[in-house]
Design an enzyme around this catalytic site. Structure first.
Site, short mmCIF file in Angstrom:
data_model
loop_
_atom_site.label_atom_id
_atom_site.label_comp_id
_atom_site.label_asym_id
_atom_site.label_seq_id
_atom_site.Cartn_x
_atom_site.Cartn_y
_atom_site.Cartn_z
N HIS A 324 0.85 -1.18 0.00
CA HIS A 324 0.00 0.00 0.00
C HIS A 324 0.89 1.23 0.00
O HIS A 324 2.00 1.21 0.52
CB HIS A 324 -0.91 0.00 1.24
CG HIS A 324 -1.99 1.03 1.19
ND1 HIS A 324 -1.81 2.32 1.62
CD2 HIS A 324 -3.27 0.95 0.74
CE1 HIS A 324 -2.94 3.00 1.45
NE2 HIS A 324 -3.84 2.20 0.92
N ASP A 381 -7.93 -4.65 -0.30
CA ASP A 381 -8.43 -5.21 -1.56
C ASP A 381 -8.14 -6.70 -1.69
O ASP A 381 -8.82 -7.40 -2.44
CB ASP A 381 -7.82 -4.46 -2.75
CG ASP A 381 -8.23 -3.00 -2.79
OD1 ASP A 381 -9.43 -2.73 -2.69
OD2 ASP A 381 -7.35 -2.14 -2.88
#
Length: 444
Positions: A324, A381
């Site tokens: 991320h 996700d």
């Protein structure tokens, strides 16, 4: 590409080349990112804070990533929910918008207001969905939200009071918009039977989505709680994420709130933002087709090496769902999801699949550390698509549900920016082209 377009493309490419070293020379931040990957600060906020590094302004974060809504850590919000009624998302909306956790009476009043606005305008279902189904649901959401402008008596009133009213109205209607957009698409393009369930005022937003989406409108308490939690973890992510920033940038021009929302939805559609969970689902489907639910770490790692070296899946070199931009320690959204996934996996007979996801995650961490020398964690996700899949929610709805959740964040930041800033956002760029003289046509 035809001959003319190819010629145009080559000309455009030739005259849009900017050398990488110029960005360093003029201290220009690509993607508004600093050299260490952190975002360039573009504003102040009291709504949400994303803490992804071990030390942030000398505050130690215990080696885990944290997400704060109005100063309250996400894990505390999730674990503190009242399960008597499934309205944790509504409580989170209240918190993000108004800055504090509501009392029971306040939450009831807020939920009552939203539920009174669930229903779409009289002709909306027929004219906007049944007569005009869209091939892409995200584009259809943009069209539907923009269409609400025409049903508003004061659509261009950009006062904070009116923005709040418009935003809550959109928030309340999105479950119907999302479900009807999907159902009309499947009816038109997949020849599926059309079953429409009107929104129910006695149900929460999470419950209504499941009720309207399913032909038998049946759902379990566990499914509703998990979807409610999914909406909570996606509700906001600070003022710097792409779609929220887009919303505020557009709004800063003084345009109507509907236009700002449509811009944010367009941003959310991109696979580098809200559409990332679709990329994870596609990658994991390809992985399972290649090696099955493999229990051999060596074989799994070998496939991940192939992905990183652009030899498998989409040849991008990316292991989707891993890493991320901000969470270098851990993604708290992914962690709270995993606390609840196991229960649903047991209910749905998907324990083997969940164990494979966990094994793949750990192998990916090891391989990425070996190849790139950096520690990464799974992001939200990686597991969100798996959760939606276990609930029977089709892939077409993964990103629209992200829109549903994040709408309150867009609204909260839009209001905050109007209250404290109010100036048009107008950053600058550095011109690095040459200065030329205009030459008349006959002399060229």
């Amino acid at each position: 590409m035809n001959e003319h377009l190819n010629s145009f493309y080559q000309k455009a490419r030739e005259h849009n080349d900017i050398a990488n070293d110029l960005f360093r020379k003029y201290d220009i931040k690509k993607g508004l990112r600093n050299e260490d990957g952190t975002g360039v600060r573009v504003g102040l906020t009291k709504i949400a804070d994303v803490v992804g590094y071990k030390y942030v302004e000398e505050v130690k974060t215990d080696d885990i990533g944290k997400l704060y809504y109005r100063g309250i850590e996400l894990r505390d919000i999730i674990h503190g929910r009242n399960y008597e009624t499934i309205c944790g998302y509504e409580e989170t909306c209240f918190l993000l918008l108004f800055g504090y956790l509501p009392k029971k009476e306040e939450l009831q009043e807020f939920c009552g207001y939203l539920r009174a606005h669930y229903e779409l305008p009289d002709d909306f279902l027929e004219s906007k969905f049944l007569h005009m189904p869209g091939k892409n649901l995200m584009n259809r959401l943009q069209q539907a939200v923009l269409a609400l402008y025409d049903y508003d008596d004061a659509p261009d009133n950009i006062s904070v009071e009116n923005t709040l009213e418009q935003g809550l109205n959109i928030l309340a209607k999105l479950p119907s918009i999302i479900c009807y957009a999907y159902q009309s698409k499947m009816h038109r393009y997949n020849k599926e039977s059309l079953v429409i369930h009107p929104a129910q005022e006695h149900l929460s937003i999470a419950e209504n989505i499941l009720y309207m989406l399913r032909k038998d409108h049946a759902f379990s308490d566990l499914e509703a709680k998990l979807l409610d939690m999914m909406l909570i973890v996606h509700a906001d992510h600070g003022g710097g994420n792409n779609s929220t920033f887009t919303n505020v940038v557009i709004s800063s021009t003084g345009t109507d709130f509907y236009s700002s929302m449509v811009g944010a939805i367009g941003s959310m559609k991109g696979p580098r933002h809200g559409g990332a969970n679709l990329k994870v689902s596609g990658m994991m489907r390809a992985v399972i087709e290649e090696i099955g639910y493999c229990e051999n770490d060596i074989e799994i790692k070998a496939l991940i090496y192939r992905i990183l070296h652009k030899q498998f899946y989409d040849y991008s070199g990316l292991v989707y769902g891993m890493g991320h931009a901000i969470y270098t320690l851990s993604d708290p959204r992914s962690e709270v999801l995993q606390e609840y996934i196991e229960k649903l996996a047991e209910k749905k007979g998907k324990v083997k699949e969940y164990e494979f996801y966990q094994r793949f995650e750990q192998c990916a961490k090891d391989v990425i550390l070996d190849v790139k020398g950096v520690h990464v964690s799974s992001n939200v996700d990686f597991y969100s698509g798996f959760v939606y899949g276990m609930m029977g929610i089709p892939e077409d709805l993964f990103t629209p549900l992200f829109v549903m959740a994040r709408t309150v964040g867009w609204l909260a930041h839009n209001i905050e920016n109007k209250e404290y800033d109010g100036r048009i956002m107008r950053p600058a760029t550095k011109y690095v082209g040459s200065v030329k003289q205009y030459v008349k046509m006959e002399d060229r």
